[in-house]
Design a protein around this motif. Structure first.
Motif, PDB file in Angstrom:
ATOM      1  N   ARG A  63     -22.873 -41.005 -71.221  1.00 37.69           N
ATOM      2  CA  ARG A  63     -22.450 -40.372 -72.472  1.00 37.69           C
ATOM      3  C   ARG A  63     -23.156 -41.075 -73.626  1.00 37.69           C
ATOM      4  NH1 ARG A  63     -16.322 -40.982 -74.505  1.00 37.69           N
ATOM      5  NH2 ARG A  63     -17.195 -42.899 -75.406  1.00 37.69           N
ATOM      6  N   ASP A  65     -23.010 -42.116 -77.008  1.00 34.11           N
ATOM      7  CA  ASP A  65     -22.145 -42.288 -78.175  1.00 34.11           C
ATOM      8  C   ASP A  65     -22.957 -42.308 -79.467  1.00 34.11           C
ATOM      9  OD1 ASP A  65     -20.421 -42.694 -76.053  1.00 34.11           O
ATOM     10  OD2 ASP A  65     -19.282 -44.257 -77.065  1.00 34.11           O
ATOM     11  N   LEU A 162     -14.541 -38.949 -70.492  1.00 35.47           N
ATOM     12  CA  LEU A 162     -14.339 -37.898 -71.494  1.00 35.47           C
ATOM     13  C   LEU A 162     -13.326 -38.313 -72.550  1.00 35.47           C
ATOM     14  CD1 LEU A 162     -14.225 -34.747 -69.168  1.00 35.47           C
ATOM     15  CD2 LEU A 162     -16.143 -35.577 -70.522  1.00 35.47           C
ATOM     16  N   VAL A 184     -21.641 -34.341 -78.566  1.00 38.27           N
ATOM     17  CA  VAL A 184     -22.050 -35.522 -77.813  1.00 38.27           C
ATOM     18  C   VAL A 184     -22.859 -35.090 -76.592  1.00 38.27           C
ATOM     19  CG1 VAL A 184     -21.246 -37.554 -76.543  1.00 38.27           C
ATOM     20  CG2 VAL A 184     -20.032 -36.793 -78.597  1.00 38.27           C
ATOM     21  N   TYR A 186     -24.503 -35.587 -72.808  1.00 36.31           N
ATOM     22  CA  TYR A 186     -24.212 -36.183 -71.505  1.00 36.31           C
ATOM     23  C   TYR A 186     -25.442 -36.011 -70.609  1.00 36.31           C
ATOM     24  CZ  TYR A 186     -19.229 -36.591 -72.577  1.00 36.31           C
ATOM     25  OH  TYR A 186     -18.020 -36.945 -73.132  1.00 36.31           O
ATOM     26  N   HIS A 223     -24.020 -30.830 -73.478  1.00 38.76           N
ATOM     27  CA  HIS A 223     -23.359 -31.301 -74.697  1.00 38.76           C
ATOM     28  C   HIS A 223     -21.909 -30.841 -74.704  1.00 38.76           C
ATOM     29  CE1 HIS A 223     -27.629 -31.507 -75.757  1.00 38.76           C
ATOM     30  NE2 HIS A 223     -27.292 -32.431 -76.623  1.00 38.76           N
ATOM     31  N   HIS A 226     -16.288 -33.084 -79.129  1.00 38.54           N
ATOM     32  CA  HIS A 226     -15.130 -33.965 -79.083  1.00 38.54           C
ATOM     33  C   HIS A 226     -14.435 -33.946 -80.444  1.00 38.54           C
ATOM     34  CE1 HIS A 226     -15.867 -36.167 -75.218  1.00 38.54           C
ATOM     35  NE2 HIS A 226     -17.078 -35.677 -75.415  1.00 38.54           N
TER      36      HIS A 226
END
Length: 251
Positions: A63, A65, A162, A184, A186, A223, A226
């Motif tokens: 992921r 960040d 997640l 975000v 992945y 993507h 979040h």
């Protein structure tokens, strides 16, 4: 249910180089399989050339960040020394001149990585990260992590990935409205469950083989959105948020 470990890789500098060498030492934009495997071999105390077949059984899910920013460091080796004290060439002579390198890094990047696989391998890796033989590093030994690396060992590591706080500041909300969600990236080693037939986004040559050779692996980039509330802040704010979250999942 996926047994695995959740890692967080963040620091002032990271460098995830691939098979290319020479005078330009580049970095991939995300942690590589070979780089993470090398970090795990280090904390396990395995010397160079050891069998890492068990570590290659682990699947990786990254992921992003914070993607960070690429920065270049101009480096020299052997400058200002007499020829007899400079770098040895392949033919056994001394180079005489300084070696020049362009080394590339990711500055201020942060990644959260889920590793999952056989229970015995996961347990061994988790134990070594709690009490490492050699300290972990972010691609190069000159790149120490700024936050704890091991976040959790769990039977639901993908779900924790997640839900874990994002290492990024919360976006500003428009006047009178809620803060917008964040998008975000992945990076996975298999196609998303919702798109089982989707072709790989790209192939990355970062799987180490015997004799310092390499092979490629397919990766799928996707993507997710979040909620802004999942953003855990930056610096000590993030560490405090992460600590509270870890205490919550352990309760």
């Amino acid at each position: 249910m996926s047994r695995g470990v959740l890692l967080h890789l963040s620091g002032p500098l990271q460098s995830w180089g691939g098979p290319k060498g020479g005078k330009v030492r580049d970095t991939y934009p995300v942690p590589t399989r070979s780089g993470v495997t090398g970090m795990l071999a280090a904390v396990l105390g395995r010397p160079r050339g050891s069998d890492i077949g068990d570590l290659e059984e682990l699947s990786h899910l990254v992921r992003v960040d914070r993607p960070g920013k690429r920065v270049r460091d101009f480096q020299t080796v052997g400058g200002g020394l007499p020829k007899e004290r400079t770098v040895v060439t392949a033919g056994g002579d001394r180079r005489g001149d300084a070696l020049l390198f362009d080394s590339w890094y990711l500055a201020d990047a942060a990644f959260t990585v889920a590793l999952f696989g056989p229970d015995e391998v996961v347990a061994q890796v988790a134990g070594a990260l709690r009490c490492p033989h050699f300290p972990p590093y972010l691609g190069r030994r000159s790149c120490p992590p700024a936050t704890p690396v091991l976040i959790a060992e769990s039977d639901e590591v993908e779900d924790l990935l997640l839900r874990m706080p994002l290492h990024r500041p919360k976006p500003q909300a428009p006047w009178g409205k809620e803060a917008p969600p964040v998008r975000v990236a992945y990076i996975a080693e298999r196609a998303p469950a919702a798109e089982p037939g989707r072709p790989a986004t790209r192939h990355v040559p970062d799987v180490g083989l015997a004799g310092r050779s390499w092979t490629s692996r397919p990766v799928w980039e996707s993507h997710r959105s979040h909620p802004a509330e999942q953003c855990g802040g930056y610096g000590t704010e993030f560490v405090s948020t992460l600590t509270a979250w870890r205490e919550g999942i352990a309760a």
